[in-house]
Design a protein around this motif. Structure first.
Motif, PDB file in Angstrom:
ATOM      1  N   ALA A 181       0.815  -1.214   0.000  1.00  0.00           N
ATOM      2  CA  ALA A 181       0.000   0.000   0.000  1.00  0.00           C
ATOM      3  C   ALA A 181       0.850   1.266   0.000  1.00  0.00           C
ATOM      4  N   ASP A 182       2.101   1.168   0.467  1.00  0.00           N
ATOM      5  CA  ASP A 182       2.984   2.344   0.496  1.00  0.00           C
ATOM      6  C   ASP A 182       3.315   2.846  -0.903  1.00  0.00           C
ATOM      7  N   LEU A 183       3.115   2.011  -1.915  1.00  0.00           N
ATOM      8  CA  LEU A 183       3.407   2.430  -3.291  1.00  0.00           C
ATOM      9  C   LEU A 183       2.503   3.577  -3.739  1.00  0.00           C
ATOM     10  N   ALA A 203      -3.073  -8.467  -7.444  1.00  0.00           N
ATOM     11  CA  ALA A 203      -2.361  -9.641  -6.931  1.00  0.00           C
ATOM     12  C   ALA A 203      -1.866  -9.403  -5.506  1.00  0.00           C
ATOM     13  N   ALA A 204      -1.546  -8.146  -5.182  1.00  0.00           N
ATOM     14  CA  ALA A 204      -1.059  -7.814  -3.848  1.00  0.00           C
ATOM     15  C   ALA A 204      -2.191  -7.616  -2.852  1.00  0.00           C
ATOM     16  N   GLY A 205      -3.430  -7.639  -3.347  1.00  0.00           N
ATOM     17  CA  GLY A 205      -4.574  -7.451  -2.463  1.00  0.00           C
ATOM     18  C   GLY A 205      -4.760  -6.032  -2.006  1.00  0.00           C
ATOM     19  N   VAL A 206      -4.344  -5.077  -2.834  1.00  0.00           N
ATOM     20  CA  VAL A 206      -4.400  -3.659  -2.475  1.00  0.00           C
ATOM     21  C   VAL A 206      -5.143  -2.909  -3.579  1.00  0.00           C
ATOM     22  N   THR A 207      -5.924  -1.918  -3.187  1.00  0.00           N
ATOM     23  CA  THR A 207      -6.607  -1.082  -4.171  1.00  0.00           C
ATOM     24  C   THR A 207      -5.585  -0.229  -4.916  1.00  0.00           C
ATOM     25  N   ALA A 208      -5.649  -0.259  -6.214  1.00  0.00           N
ATOM     26  CA  ALA A 208      -4.689   0.497  -7.022  1.00  0.00           C
ATOM     27  C   ALA A 208      -4.960   1.993  -6.915  1.00  0.00           C
ATOM     28  N   PRO A 209      -3.922   2.814  -6.764  1.00  0.00           N
ATOM     29  CA  PRO A 209      -4.112   4.274  -6.761  1.00  0.00           C
ATOM     30  C   PRO A 209      -4.390   4.780  -8.165  1.00  0.00           C
ATOM     31  N   ASN A 210      -4.770   6.031  -8.269  1.00  0.00           N
ATOM     32  CA  ASN A 210      -4.915   6.641  -9.587  1.00  0.00           C
ATOM     33  C   ASN A 210      -3.536   6.723 -10.244  1.00  0.00           C
ATOM     34  N   LEU A 211      -3.449   6.205 -11.446  1.00  0.00           N
ATOM     35  CA  LEU A 211      -2.165   6.137 -12.142  1.00  0.00           C
ATOM     36  C   LEU A 211      -2.056   7.275 -13.138  1.00  0.00           C
TER      37      LEU A 211
END
Length: 296
Positions: A181-183, A203-211
């Protein structure tokens, strides 16, 4: 039509003009005037009784007939040039032209090329690198090593290796990355395959931030930017073993995703030459040897 009645210079003039979409640039390549090129193309059109170019105020564009003729002539002239060059300096050499993505060339092939040269000294290997977008016919390639799923129209594809993607960054940046999530708080460097980061976050089980932000068309430049601290790159880590071992980049998380692999491709219409066969057997043997060494 009897092709012996067609002037060779006119065919060369058309092929060069079509590649450059310019009579002027074709003339510079063939070392004749723009007027001579124009007359030769017109003579060819008269002989064929078709229009090959639409003459526009700012250049040329091919007609359907021109599009049909161009790849045939390009292939023929490239084959003639390749065959004639085999007799340079009185020695016969087989020429093999292989295109590939730069990541595979630098990350895997180059360290092993000496063994190919030792095994096949009579083969002159010519490498062309690109970012996975190439035309095997127009670029005169015998083989094209590319990244993807192996499904390309009109080509035979042999799977070479998988290429899972994982994040990499500069060592200093790693201290800020304790969990995936720190990404969200750092710059994420992207390729033109915009679905890769969302797949990794899933795959990491984390909500993707706005890219948004930085985007690159090559894993090589992605890794170089990451090594310089610009951000975190998602790349095929197996191709960057030297950078990882040297500590220029680190892998903050072991999570990987599979989006494709590397494939050895050739046109189905392209008969395999002795040089092509030798390269294919050598390449597959090297890959199998490396796979067995890793297993041990």
């Amino acid at each position: 039509m009897d092709i012996s009645q067609l002037p060779l210079n006119a065919l060369r003039a058309f092929e060069a003009s079509a590649r450059h979409t310019s009579f002027t640039r074709a003339g510079l390549e063939l070392r004749v005037t723009q007027t001579a090129i124009s007359h030769q193309v017109k003579a060819l059109e008269d002989a064929l009784n078709v229009i090959l170019f639409k003459r526009l105020p700012r250049g040329l564009t091919l007609t359907d007939e021109g599009h049909a003729l161009l790849p045939v002539l390009t292939d023929a002239f490239q084959r003639m040039s390749a065959t004639l060059s085999q007799f340079e300096e009185g020695n016969f050499h087989e020429i093999l032209t292989v295109g590939m993505v730069g990541t595979f060339a630098i990350g895997w092939l180059l360290p092993r090329l000496a063994s190919f040269k030792a095994a096949h000294p009579h083969i002159d290997l010519r490498l062309k690198t690109n970012n996975n977008r190439s035309d095997i016919l127009i670029d005169g390639l015998d083989f094209f090593i590319r990244f993807g799923d192996g499904a390309w129209h009109g080509t035979e594809a042999i799977h070479l290796m998988d290429a899972p993607l994982s994040p990499v960054c500069a060592p200093d940046l790693r201290e800020r990355l304790r969990r995936p999530a720190d990404l969200a708080g750092v710059e994420l460097l992207r390729s033109y395959r915009i679905d890769e980061w969302p797949m990794w976050f899933k795959a990491a089980g984390v909500t993707a931030p706005n890219l948004r932000g930085w985007m690159f068309d090559s894993s090589l430049t992605l890794v170089e930017a990451a090594a310089r601290g610009v951000g975190v790159a998602l790349v095929p880590v197996a191709m960057f073993g030297q950078e990882l071992q040297a500590g220029r980049i680190v892998q903050p998380f072991p999570i990987t995703i599979a989006t494709g692999g590397y494939w050895l491709t050739r046109l189905k219409t392209r008969a395999e030459t002795a040089a092509m066969s030798a390269f294919r057997h050598w390449l597959l043997a090297e890959i199998e040897g490396a796979r067995q060494a890793m297993a041990r």
